[in-house]
Design a protein around this motif. Structure first.
Motif, PDB file in Angstrom:
ATOM      1  N   ASP A 144       2.616   8.244   8.524  1.00  0.00           N
ATOM      2  CA  ASP A 144       3.448   9.383   8.415  1.00  0.00           C
ATOM      3  C   ASP A 144       2.928  10.756   9.187  1.00  0.00           C
ATOM      4  O   ASP A 144       1.496  10.953   8.897  1.00  0.00           O
ATOM      5  CB  ASP A 144       3.499   9.805   6.880  1.00  0.00           C
ATOM      6  CG  ASP A 144       4.331   8.759   5.956  1.00  0.00           C
ATOM      7  OD1 ASP A 144       5.071   8.074   6.407  1.00  0.00           O
ATOM      8  OD2 ASP A 144       3.851   8.689   4.791  1.00  0.00           O
ATOM      9  N   GLY A 145       3.445  11.246  10.132  1.00  0.00           N
ATOM     10  CA  GLY A 145       3.363  12.344  10.874  1.00  0.00           C
ATOM     11  C   GLY A 145       1.889  11.857  11.652  1.00  0.00           C
ATOM     12  O   GLY A 145       1.191  12.683  11.988  1.00  0.00           O
ATOM     13  N   LEU A 163       0.917  -1.236   0.010  1.00  0.00           N
ATOM     14  CA  LEU A 163       0.032  -0.087  -0.009  1.00  0.00           C
ATOM     15  C   LEU A 163       0.755   1.416   0.089  1.00  0.00           C
ATOM     16  O   LEU A 163       0.720   2.035  -0.900  1.00  0.00           O
ATOM     17  CB  LEU A 163      -0.868   0.062   1.110  1.00  0.00           C
ATOM     18  CG  LEU A 163      -2.138  -0.911   1.184  1.00  0.00           C
ATOM     19  CD1 LEU A 163      -2.942  -0.850   2.531  1.00  0.00           C
ATOM     20  CD2 LEU A 163      -2.981  -0.764   0.014  1.00  0.00           C
ATOM     21  N   ALA A 164       1.814   1.116   0.837  1.00  0.00           N
ATOM     22  CA  ALA A 164       2.700   2.741   0.943  1.00  0.00           C
ATOM     23  C   ALA A 164       3.865   2.702   0.040  1.00  0.00           C
ATOM     24  O   ALA A 164       4.060   3.681  -0.297  1.00  0.00           O
ATOM     25  CB  ALA A 164       3.126   2.824   2.460  1.00  0.00           C
ATOM     26  N   LEU A 192      -3.206   3.128   6.007  1.00  0.00           N
ATOM     27  CA  LEU A 192      -2.525   2.459   7.241  1.00  0.00           C
ATOM     28  C   LEU A 192      -2.555   3.500   8.263  1.00  0.00           C
ATOM     29  O   LEU A 192      -2.719   4.815   8.457  1.00  0.00           O
ATOM     30  CB  LEU A 192      -1.059   2.372   7.133  1.00  0.00           C
ATOM     31  CG  LEU A 192      -0.721   1.269   5.951  1.00  0.00           C
ATOM     32  CD1 LEU A 192       0.622   1.411   5.276  1.00  0.00           C
ATOM     33  CD2 LEU A 192      -0.933  -0.321   6.505  1.00  0.00           C
ATOM     34  N   GLY A 193      -2.869   2.851   9.469  1.00  0.00           N
ATOM     35  CA  GLY A 193      -2.997   3.777  10.934  1.00  0.00           C
ATOM     36  C   GLY A 193      -2.102   3.332  11.735  1.00  0.00           C
ATOM     37  O   GLY A 193      -1.335   2.500  11.841  1.00  0.00           O
ATOM     38  N   VAL A 194      -2.015   4.236  12.931  1.00  0.00           N
ATOM     39  CA  VAL A 194      -1.046   4.051  13.999  1.00  0.00           C
ATOM     40  C   VAL A 194      -1.570   4.570  15.275  1.00  0.00           C
ATOM     41  O   VAL A 194      -2.365   5.512  15.238  1.00  0.00           O
ATOM     42  CB  VAL A 194       0.325   4.801  13.481  1.00  0.00           C
ATOM     43  CG1 VAL A 194       0.255   6.309  13.480  1.00  0.00           C
ATOM     44  CG2 VAL A 194       1.441   4.464  14.464  1.00  0.00           C
ATOM     45  N   ASP A 195      -1.374   3.982  16.369  1.00  0.00           N
ATOM     46  CA  ASP A 195      -1.698   4.340  17.596  1.00  0.00           C
ATOM     47  C   ASP A 195      -0.463   5.132  18.426  1.00  0.00           C
ATOM     48  O   ASP A 195       0.421   5.412  17.574  1.00  0.00           O
ATOM     49  CB  ASP A 195      -2.358   3.467  18.647  1.00  0.00           C
ATOM     50  CG  ASP A 195      -1.304   2.225  18.953  1.00  0.00           C
ATOM     51  OD1 ASP A 195       0.064   2.571  18.882  1.00  0.00           O
ATOM     52  OD2 ASP A 195      -1.732   1.272  19.355  1.00  0.00           O
ATOM     53  N   ILE A 213      -2.100  18.200   8.322  1.00  0.00           N
ATOM     54  CA  ILE A 213      -1.210  17.797   7.243  1.00  0.00           C
ATOM     55  C   ILE A 213      -1.791  17.815   5.753  1.00  0.00           C
ATOM     56  O   ILE A 213      -1.029  18.268   4.837  1.00  0.00           O
ATOM     57  CB  ILE A 213      -0.680  16.395   7.507  1.00  0.00           C
ATOM     58  CG1 ILE A 213      -0.198  16.375   8.858  1.00  0.00           C
ATOM     59  CG2 ILE A 213       0.114  15.563   6.660  1.00  0.00           C
ATOM     60  CD1 ILE A 213       0.322  14.972   9.517  1.00  0.00           C
ATOM     61  N   VAL A 214      -2.892  17.320   5.597  1.00  0.00           N
ATOM     62  CA  VAL A 214      -3.517  17.170   4.291  1.00  0.00           C
ATOM     63  C   VAL A 214      -3.725  18.703   3.904  1.00  0.00           C
ATOM     64  O   VAL A 214      -3.505  19.036   2.711  1.00  0.00           O
ATOM     65  CB  VAL A 214      -5.044  16.762   4.352  1.00  0.00           C
ATOM     66  CG1 VAL A 214      -5.686  16.952   2.927  1.00  0.00           C
ATOM     67  CG2 VAL A 214      -4.786  15.249   4.739  1.00  0.00           C
TER      68      VAL A 214
END
Length: 287
Positions: free
Chosen positions: A129-130, A103-104, A173-176, A157-158
């Motif tokens: 990212d960020g 994906l990335a 994708l996500g991140v915690d 960011i967008v």
């Protein structure tokens, strides 16, 4: 540019609006477009030329993409089993390595190159990212593993990417807060991004002309559809498979700032510019 704080209503069926703690960013997306990886690969160059022309004319698109078939192909090549539970890919750390790579990496950069080859300006990002897309485990994480629900999108960011004249191309994708990665359904991610960035319209580009309904034995795209009609069609089986998360994400993001979601066939000539000019194309879902 002011920083924004939002909360995405991830409880199923919630009608609570997004909470916005400060003014929206100066630069706002014109629309968010979601497209699957396999659909993007099949789109003609004319689609990207249309997209690039819209950007040149001052339209500010944001793209969120999937890549399910490419992920499955790579998992098969690597001998890693693939399993789906209620339409979500069961995601282990091993599977997630491949999801992130495809994906990335491969899909995201392919889209960026195609836009730029058509004369547009694009910048590829992943939700990591960020901490662009912040996530938490889905309710049935015990069944599906590292699959996430979106709790926040860093809309500034967008807006920053848009203000530089680039089209953000976002891998879901996500991140915690602890740095744990999550695989997020692309339709869900697109709906969340659209709500958080304040876009009024989300366009779902597929390989079908909209939500199809059988009338007198013939399937035809509905010009518009209500929430109640969607639920009836899911119950009857007329909406099935991969179309279910698409319409669910549409319904979910319509509880936020998004006024309408339009499902269109990306192979139609100049489908984006015709839609933005007011032509009735595909199926529109409104509040």
């Amino acid at each position: 540019m002011q920083r924004q704080s939002y909360r995405f209503p991830h409880d199923k069926g919630s009608s609570a609006p997004l909470r916005q703690d400060s003014d929206t960013s100066d630069v706002q997306a014109s629309f968010v477009m979601k497209c699957g990886g396999s659909t993007l690969a099949a789109l003609p160059e004319a689609f990207f030329a249309d997209l690039a022309q819209l950007q040149a004319d001052g339209v500010r698109p944001v793209i969120v993409h999937g890549g399910g078939p490419a992920i499955s192909d790579n998992l098969e090549k690597l001998g890693i089993p693939t399993e789906f539970v209620h339409g979500l890919r069961r995601t282990t750390e091993e599977v997630l390595d491949v999801v992130e790579m495809v994906l990335a990496g491969t899909i995201n950069k392919l889209i960026v190159r195609r836009i730029q080859s058509a004369g547009g300006k694009a910048l590829g990002l992943s939700g990591s990212d960020g901490s662009l897309i912040q996530a938490e485990p889905v309710a049935n994480a015990a069944e599906v593993g590292l699959v996430g629900d979106v709790v926040r999108v860093e809309a500034d960011i967008v807006a920053g990417v848009l203000s530089m004249g680039y089209m953000p191309v976002i891998a879901p994708l996500g991140v915690d807060a602890q740095g744990q990665r999550y695989n997020i359904n692309a339709d869900t991610a697109a709906g969340a991004v659209a709500s958080f960035v304040g876009a009024r319209r989300m366009i779902v580009v597929t390989d079908v002309p909209g939500i199809l309904k059988t009338v007198d034995g013939v399937k035809a795209a509905l010009p518009s559809v209500t929430f109640a009609e969607i639920e009836d069609m899911i119950a009857s089986g007329e909406i099935y498979g991969g179309m279910i998360p698409k319409v669910r994400a549409a319904m979910k993001c319509l509880h936020g700032n998004v006024e309408e979601v339009v499902i269109v066939d990306g192979s139609e000539e100049r489908v984006l510019s015709r839609l933005l000019s007011g032509e009735a194309i595909g199926t529109t879902i409104r509040r």
